[in-house]
Design a protein around this motif. Structure first.
Motif, PDB file in Angstrom:
ATOM      1  N   CYS A 356       0.862  -1.181   0.000  1.00  0.00           N
ATOM      2  CA  CYS A 356       0.000   0.000   0.000  1.00  0.00           C
ATOM      3  C   CYS A 356       0.899   1.231   0.000  1.00  0.00           C
ATOM      4  O   CYS A 356       2.099   1.137   0.271  1.00  0.00           O
ATOM      5  N   VAL A 357       0.313   2.385  -0.300  1.00  0.00           N
ATOM      6  CA  VAL A 357       1.117   3.593  -0.467  1.00  0.00           C
ATOM      7  C   VAL A 357       0.459   4.783   0.224  1.00  0.00           C
ATOM      8  O   VAL A 357      -0.754   5.018   0.081  1.00  0.00           O
ATOM      9  N   VAL A 358       1.273   5.547   0.957  1.00  0.00           N
ATOM     10  CA  VAL A 358       0.890   6.889   1.410  1.00  0.00           C
ATOM     11  C   VAL A 358       1.862   7.857   0.776  1.00  0.00           C
ATOM     12  O   VAL A 358       3.082   7.711   0.916  1.00  0.00           O
ATOM     13  N   ASP A 359       1.338   8.825   0.017  1.00  0.00           N
ATOM     14  CA  ASP A 359       2.229   9.874  -0.472  1.00  0.00           C
ATOM     15  C   ASP A 359       1.937  11.150   0.302  1.00  0.00           C
ATOM     16  O   ASP A 359       0.785  11.452   0.621  1.00  0.00           O
ATOM     17  N   MET A 360       2.994  11.860   0.637  1.00  0.00           N
ATOM     18  CA  MET A 360       2.874  13.085   1.432  1.00  0.00           C
ATOM     19  C   MET A 360       3.578  14.205   0.679  1.00  0.00           C
ATOM     20  O   MET A 360       4.756  14.073   0.319  1.00  0.00           O
ATOM     21  N   ALA A 361       2.857  15.311   0.459  1.00  0.00           N
ATOM     22  CA  ALA A 361       3.404  16.345  -0.415  1.00  0.00           C
ATOM     23  C   ALA A 361       2.826  17.713  -0.124  1.00  0.00           C
ATOM     24  O   ALA A 361       1.634  17.850   0.173  1.00  0.00           O
ATOM     25  N   THR A 362       3.683  18.727  -0.224  1.00  0.00           N
ATOM     26  CA  THR A 362       3.213  20.118  -0.260  1.00  0.00           C
ATOM     27  C   THR A 362       2.785  20.365  -1.705  1.00  0.00           C
ATOM     28  O   THR A 362       3.494  21.005  -2.479  1.00  0.00           O
ATOM     29  N   LEU A 363       1.619  19.854  -2.068  1.00  0.00           N
ATOM     30  CA  LEU A 363       1.299  19.724  -3.488  1.00  0.00           C
ATOM     31  C   LEU A 363       0.570  20.928  -4.081  1.00  0.00           C
ATOM     32  O   LEU A 363       0.911  21.365  -5.175  1.00  0.00           O
ATOM     33  N   THR A 364      -0.436  21.459  -3.366  1.00  0.00           N
ATOM     34  CA  THR A 364      -1.255  22.493  -4.013  1.00  0.00           C
ATOM     35  C   THR A 364      -1.596  23.652  -3.083  1.00  0.00           C
ATOM     36  O   THR A 364      -1.857  23.453  -1.894  1.00  0.00           O
ATOM     37  N   GLY A 365      -1.623  24.849  -3.648  1.00  0.00           N
ATOM     38  CA  GLY A 365      -2.151  25.999  -2.924  1.00  0.00           C
ATOM     39  C   GLY A 365      -3.627  25.832  -2.634  1.00  0.00           C
ATOM     40  O   GLY A 365      -4.163  26.436  -1.699  1.00  0.00           O
TER      41      GLY A 365
END
Length: 483
Positions: A356-365
């Motif tokens: 399984c996957v968790v992605d963590m990101a400062t992705l969008t305003g």
């Protein structure tokens, strides 16, 4: 920070005392001279025991630091304890206390959870980003003793766990706070290797030739505009060799983001050293997981690079191939995070065989616009996996809010010249996540957009100005509760 448990019959050599109390507090916790002063202050409404309120009362030359937990015991949650601990630690340092003894009023919250939250914040409070200041911040507090009558091994263990969580958070904060002339893809990879060697997880780092060979063309397109070479970081912690279950973490690792040809404003660019907050969180989580020796298997990857401008930079209108085989039309070069993440996700699913996957990101305003600086946005393809992450975030005190994935949004990420577009329109936090979903290949997946919570322009709650270390504790809790 040395945090320990002792009962009231043991000799307590302290030069300061902390009292975490409710409005209707247990009078036996407070020495009589201090109690008289406190009662008078409360009667005159010169002080209240609302959550986070602080008052220092002296008995002779000894400071008693009283911190409010709120009006009603039943309203208390772990973040109230975290806030009170933060206020207490700061006040103790202001009072030049070196050895602090603390009493925490009992409540419906299990002592184990309360003490772990206390130790976690006591440790994370030791962090100061003053590397570049001529005059360093001096903290006097070196030891905290929690006074507890019923001490057992389990309580002692959770104190240690709280400390290692605070240490993981501080790792993430430092990585985010360092400027981009210090933290670039190469130095981020060096830190990961250093932590792996020190705490017990394997680290591989791929450079351009291997990245190209793997077919990570979207990631390379973002990276090629910078003179700093991309570094793809793979971290593997094996805590259970008998199990094939592997929890996968993916952290966005843009060590600086100019926006590329779709350039940011000067104001918008100033804090873009923080665009690797997701990478910092997964590295911090790996440190805490390894230090705790959790009997689980976790693999984390970071596609570290910079989004800069040069003759080699990718451009609006380009169409990029991905490791997953799909093509992406570039509507805006400042929507670069999803391009690095799709190749990272494909890699961790296909090559590392994660469950399984968790992605963590400062992705969008758009995540900041939707939820402000209070919570992270989540998007998922699996209700059960999201429930696990939701419980992890609750225990961690890291707020999340799940966004819907109505099928109408799927049409917005399609493009007539390519399979997908990196600009799906509004709501931006959802359409950006849906691009990532196209590459998880059916694995249970949770996307966490931390754009609003990875870094604070001013203090908020128990978070100081600067990097928050958000995400470390939730990822740790998710790993722990997978046991």
């Amino acid at each position: 920070m040395n945090v320990q448990l002792k009962n009231s019959n043991e000799a307590l050599k302290s030069d300061g005392y902390g009292l975490l109390l409710f409005k209707d507090f247990d009078r036996s916790l407070v020495p009589e001279p201090v109690n008289q002063i406190l009662e008078e202050l409360l009667k005159k409404e010169a002080f209240s025991l609302n959550s986070g309120k602080v008052k220092v009362i002296y008995s002779g030359t000894t400071p008693y630091i009283v911190v409010g937990l709120g009006d009603k015991i039943e309203d208390l949650d772990l973040n109230d304890i975290r806030l009170a601990t933060d206020k207490l630690m700061k006040a103790a340092n202001e009072e030049k206390v070196a050895n602090l003894s603390v009493r925490i009023q009992r409540s419906h919250i299990e002592r184990a959870y309360a003490f772990r939250a206390f130790a976690e914040i006591a440790q994370s409070n030791t962090y100061q980003f003053d590397s570049f200041k001529s005059k360093k911040t001096q903290q006097t507090l070196v030891s905290v003793t929690i006074v507890e009558e019923e001490i057992n091994d389990a309580l002692i263990e959770v104190i240690s766990e709280g400390i290692l969580l605070g240490e993981g958070v501080n790792v993430a904060k430092k990585l985010v706070d360092e400027p981009s002339n210090v933290i670039n893809p190469e130095t981020l990879a060096k830190y990961a290797k250093q932590f792996g060697k020190e705490f017990g997880f394997e680290v591989d780092v791929f450079k351009e030739e291997k990245i190209e060979k793997l077919g990570m063309h979207a990631y390379m397109a973002v990276a090629r505009g910078s003179s700093n070479e991309p570094h793809f970081i793979v971290m593997r912690y094996v805590g259970d060799k008998s199990s094939k279950d592997i929890l996968g973490f993916v952290g966005k690792g843009l060590t600086y983001d100019t926006g590329g040809y779709s350039i940011k404003t000067a104001t918008g660019m100033e804090t873009m050293k923080t665009d690797m907050g997701g990478a910092a969180a997964v590295i911090g989580a790996m440190v805490s997981i390894a230090k705790a020796k959790l009997p689980v298997n976790v693999t984390a990857v970071v596609a570290a690079c910079e989004n800069s401008i040069s003759g080699d930079s990718y451009k609006p209108g380009d169409i990029l191939k991905t490791m997953g085989g799909k093509t992406i039309y570039i509507g805006n070069t400042d929507a670069e995070g999803r391009l690095t993440l799709v190749d990272a996700i494909t890699y961790i699913v296909r090559e590392e065989k994660v469950s399984c996957v968790v992605d963590m990101a400062t992705l969008t305003g758009a995540a900041l616009a939707a939820l402000g600086t209070v919570a992270a946005v989540t998007v998922t393809n699996d209700d059960n996996f999201h429930r696990s992450y939701e419980e992890a975030s609750r225990l961690a005190g890291e707020n999340i809010w799940r966004m819907p994935t109505f099928k109408e949004y799927d049409e917005q990420i399609k493009h007539h010249e390519a399979d997908l577009t990196n600009m799906g329109g509004q709501p931006g936090s959802i359409t950006a996540a849906l691009v990532l979903r196209e590459f998880v290949e059916g694995k249970p997946w949770v996307h966490v957009d931390i754009a609003g919570v990875a870094h604070y322009k001013k203090p908020q709650g128990y978070y100081a100005k600067g990097a928050s270390g958000y995400g470390v504790k939730s990822l740790y809790e998710l790993a722990k509760h997978r046991i």
